[in-house]
Design a protein around this motif. Structure first.
Motif, PDB file in Angstrom:
ATOM      1  N   HIS A   7      43.775  26.442  42.460  1.00 61.74           N
ATOM      2  CA  HIS A   7      45.180  26.792  42.616  1.00 61.74           C
ATOM      3  C   HIS A   7      45.782  26.234  43.897  1.00 61.74           C
ATOM      4  CE1 HIS A   7      46.278  29.451  39.319  1.00 61.74           C
ATOM      5  NE2 HIS A   7      47.451  29.584  39.894  1.00 61.74           N
TER       6      HIS A   7
ATOM      7  N   SER B 287      50.766  30.860  44.005  1.00 59.01           N
ATOM      8  CA  SER B 287      49.720  31.795  43.612  1.00 59.01           C
ATOM      9  C   SER B 287      48.702  31.867  44.736  1.00 59.01           C
ATOM     10  CB  SER B 287      49.040  31.286  42.335  1.00 59.01           C
ATOM     11  OG  SER B 287      48.549  29.975  42.551  1.00 59.01           O
TER      12      SER B 287
ATOM     13  N   TRP C  72      50.068  34.861  39.784  1.00 57.81           N
ATOM     14  CA  TRP C  72      51.294  34.177  40.203  1.00 57.81           C
ATOM     15  C   TRP C  72      51.970  34.976  41.301  1.00 57.81           C
ATOM     16  CZ3 TRP C  72      50.945  29.506  38.943  1.00 57.81           C
ATOM     17  CH2 TRP C  72      50.577  29.073  37.672  1.00 57.81           C
TER      18      TRP C  72
ATOM     19  N   VAL D 159      49.615  36.316  34.639  1.00 60.64           N
ATOM     20  CA  VAL D 159      48.978  35.318  35.408  1.00 60.64           C
ATOM     21  C   VAL D 159      47.848  34.767  34.608  1.00 60.64           C
ATOM     22  CG1 VAL D 159      47.887  35.035  37.515  1.00 60.64           C
ATOM     23  CG2 VAL D 159      49.290  37.013  37.142  1.00 60.64           C
TER      24      VAL D 159
END
Length: 833
Positions: free
Chosen positions: A640, A645, A680, A821
């Motif tokens: 990520h 996030s 998120w 998410v």
């Protein structure tokens, strides 16, 4: 072919044979007769056993609003009066160009001097299992309508495949006949060729309000039957829908079979020049079957223009057909919809948008180089013809631009040359804000009493404080009342240039008005652009995910490209990927997998990041799915490093190896990362755990930092090590690892629920204040447990909490998180990015 107007006395008429007794063929004959009634002996072949009728009025016939007699264009008397031989119910099967004749299915042979092909179009039948079952019909002629009417007499369920113009009209008619109707449409927007997303959303909402079920983004996999009779359909996702009749309205194709078999030049349609002449100078073609300058038309207006050009040509006039600008109206009673021109936008284009949610009105005009090139109207189409005329003329509209969106009456009369003039003309009793019942006089008095900004007016008398539709009028009143003293500045920064609302108002109104889709938010809150921008779409997507966990589906096209592809684009056009290493720990298997990927895909660089991860550079876009598949096979998921996030949880070795370590910082870091990954956030989010006050993991410049001490864990928030370095604020101290994890989950969830999109924790805390954070988490009874539960950390939550429900339903083996998410693994969206 060289046509000369008029003939010598006693000269025989030329023989004109028309294949097609529809709107195009008969209109062409009408145009010729109007110019030179004595030129041709006319024979018309029609496959249907009836006279010429208005095909575009089949929808009102299906709906019971008209009878067949009311849609007939040319009666039997018309053929007789004009000495036209009509051969109905006898389809032409062959064109013999060498002998200049046509052969019908009955065997009848008809010679011609000039042949006109007007075969129209054929419905597109999706080649799926069951398409040939009894009960599967198209919607092209009166016979199709009769089949639908017969089915409607028995009642039951109808499925219409195709949410275009014809499909929706068929669905409307069947619904009025008492059937339960489901529309299945492949694309995400109804009538996507004629409507933009906003108008498509309004149309879908209205049809659903009328009782129809509208399934967009739905692909039909098969049609099922019993004993040869249709009983339902199946979608690609496994959904089954019951059906007693299935209407195929998935599109049309030019009917070119006869022309191709005769050796005429064809592509998508029968190729014609500007005079509607085919590759054979003795053969003309007109209507939906033709292709002119690369385009095929499926609407009636171009048909009339083609027929005029054809008639001019055969009677000696020099004019030609140059193509058409088209407009569309939906023939569904009670729904006003108009679309014309190009509304796709793009470079050099400018949108003017008006939304009136209270009346259900949406208007959008598209300008390029001060000329109108497209228009979409929903709910109020009175000015459709005026816009269409402006579009076709192609003249500059700069002198009426200010009033253009309000229609002909305003723009043509110059009323809105000064946008404030119309507002100034209102009486003091005129209602400005319908939501709150505020008159013009009240707003003016509020301003005179000292409310000198939009926000001050909203907070004092509430005008424009609800739906926002009257914001522009209130701002006009501010300008009129204050004159030069009004600067136009708003105290609250708007979410973006598309709206007058700030982030907090948007989040509040999404909940208050139960707005559950991006187009719905834009319509209800009066966005000034048709589809938003790169700033507001990702923000709205995030706010909707937060507001309606478990209901709202993440909109991939509103994600930044790095998020969609799970990779960071680099300046040379390649990408870098960062596989996750929990807490900074790795293993021989993971290192081998990374090494194998680097060698296999010839990555030129591997670098240790500041977050203690390995970043693989130089990956080609087309290799990304395969790279992630290889890493996934080794149990590695995305780090990520490219999303709004959780990025990483940085750790030191802590008490396990370090002489100074007081707690197991590495173990806690792994647990925190497994708890929060895939979540998120409003912006990127970083965590660190240092095993002692020496702070080797730099926990005091992270969004959430843990510093281990002998007596427990010191928790810090709001740090930033980026361009503007900010040290963390001390939040609190806890005694156990469990408490540290719960507080991390609670703080993270509070940030997710209340921060503005693209606002890091540092500016968020500076905006709301550290005391506010402490009050929310540390003062309110049981607040930490409740926020942590909504994050998905604890099983102890209210069964009525939607956040918690979603967390419970999507708890994973390695972590517990809100599944608004998504775990960062390879997705179809990534593969199609």
């Amino acid at each position: 072919m060289n046509f000369e107007k008029g003939k010598l006395p006693g000269q025989a008429r030329e023989r004109l044979v028309v294949i097609g007794n529809g709107m195009a063929g008969c209109r062409a004959v009408e145009e010729i007769l109007a110019r030179d009634p004595d030129r041709f002996d006319v024979t018309i072949f029609g496959a249907e056993p009836r006279v010429n009728y208005n095909r575009i009025m089949l929808s009102p016939v299906l709906a019971g609003e008209k009878s067949f007699d009311e849609i007939v264009i040319n009666t039997a008397e018309w053929y007789t009066e004009n000495a036209i031989t009509l051969i109905s119910g006898d389809r032409v099967d062959h064109i013999d160009r060498e002998h200049k004749c046509v052969v019908a299915a009955s065997g009848r042979v008809e010679p011609y001097d000039t042949l006109l092909i007007a075969t129209g179009s054929d419905p597109f039948i999706i080649p799926i299992p069951g398409h040939d079952l009894d009960g599967v019909v198209t919607f092209r002629d009166l016979d199709d309508v009769d089949k639908m009417l017969a089915a409607a007499e028995k009642g039951g369920d109808a499925v219409v495949i195709g949410g275009g113009l014809l499909g929706l009209e068929a669905a409307h008619g069947l619904a009025l006949r008492g059937m339960k109707v489901t529309v299945v449409h492949l694309m995400p927007t109804l009538m996507e060729r004629q409507l933009d997303e906003a108008a498509g959303y309004l149309l879908k909402t209205e049809l659903e309000r009328r009782g129809q079920t509208i399934l967009t983004g739905a692909n039909t996999k098969a049609i099922h039957g019993v004993d040869g009779q249709v009983v339902g359909i199946e979608l690609e996702d496994g959904t089954r829908v019951k059906a007693d009749i299935v209407v195929m309205a998935a599109g049309i194709r030019p009917s070119t079979g006869l022309a191709r078999a005769a050796g005429l030049e064809c592509e998508r349609g029968v190729m014609v020049d500007d005079h509607m002449v085919t590759s054979d100078p003795n053969v003309l073609a007109v209507g939906e079957c033709v292709q002119h300058r690369g385009l095929c038309y499926g609407l009636v207006a171009p048909l009339w223009e083609m027929c005029r050009a054809l008639a001019d040509h055969v009677t000696g006039a020099p004019t030609g057909y140059l193509g058409s600008v088209t407009s569309t109206k939906l023939k569904v009673s009670g729904i006003d919809l108009f679309s014309a021109g190009d509304f796709s936008g793009g470079e050099g284009c400018e949108d003017i948008v008006m939304r009136d949610a209270a009346r259900g009105v949406y208007k959008r005009v598209v300008l390029k180089e001060d000329k109108l090139i497209g228009a979409v109207l929903y709910g109020d189409t009175a000015d459709g013809n005026w816009y269409f005329d402006l579009l076709k003329k192609g003249e500059s509209v700069s002198d009426i631009r200010e009033g253009l969106i309000f229609g002909q009456a305003f723009a043509s009369g110059g009323v809105l040359a000064d946008p404030n003039a119309a507002v100034a003309a209102l009486s003091d009793e005129a209602e400005i804000c319908g939501c709150n019942g505020v008159s013009k006089g009240t707003v003016v008095k509020t301003i005179l009493d000292g409310a000198c900004s939009l926000d001050a007016v909203r907070s004092t008398c509430k005008a424009s404080g609800s739906c926002g539709s009257c914001t522009g009028i209130v701002e006009s009143l501010l300008a009129l009342t204050m004159g030069e003293d009004y600067g136009g500045a708003r105290e609250v920064k708007t979410l973006c240039k598309c709206t007058s609302f700030g982030h907090d108002d948007v989040r509040r109104l999404i909940l208050e008005k139960e707005l559950k889709a991006i187009p719905q938010v834009m319509q209800e809150l009066h966005w000034s652009t048709p589809d938003g921008c790169a700033s507001c779409r990702p923000a709205l997507n995030y706010y909707l995910l937060c507001a309606w966990p478990g209901e709202y589906v993440d909109d991939q096209k509103s994600r930044f490209v790095n998020e969609r592809m799970h990779a960071n684009i680099q300046k040379d056009g390649t990408y870098s990927v960062v596989p996750r290493m929990w807490g900074g720990l790795t293993s021989p298997r993971e290192l081998r997998a990374i090494a194998d990927v680097v060698e296999k895909y010839e990555a030129p660089m591997v670098k240790v990041t500041g977050g203690q991860r390995l970043d693989i550079f130089g990956i080609k876009k087309e290799d990304l799915p395969a790279v992630w598949a290889d890493l996934n096979a080794a149990g590695m998921v995305s780090g990520h490093a490219y999303g709004k996030s959780l990025r990483t949880v940085k750790t030191c070795v802590g008490s396990e190896w370090c002489r100074f370590g007081t707690q197991d910082s590495t173990g806690l870091g792994v647990k925190l990362e497994q708890m929060t990954w895939g979540s998120w956030m409003p912006h990127k989010f970083k965590i660190a755990v240092s095993g002692c006050p020496r702070n080797c993991a730099e926990a005091t410049i992270k969004d959430f930092g843990v510093v281990c001490v002998d007596s427990g864990y010191e928790l810090h928030v709001g740090g930033n090590g980026g361009i503007k370095v900010r040290a963390t604020d001390f939040l609190c101290k806890v005694g156990t690892e469990e408490e540290a994890m719960e507080m991390c989950a609670a703080f993270t969830q509070l940030y997710r629920e209340e921060a503005h999109y693209l606002e890091r924790t540092a500016p968020w805390i500076e905006r709301v204040g550290l005391e506010y954070i402490k009050e929310k988490l540390l003062t309110a009874p049981d607040a930490v447990r409740q926020y942590a539960a909504r994050f998905g950390y604890s099983q102890q939550f209210s069964q009525d909490d939607p956040w918690a429900k979603r967390a419970q339903g999507d708890r994973r083996d390695l972590h517990a998180h809100i599944a608004t998410v998504r775990p960062m693994v390879v997705t179809p969206q990534m593969e199609n990015a």
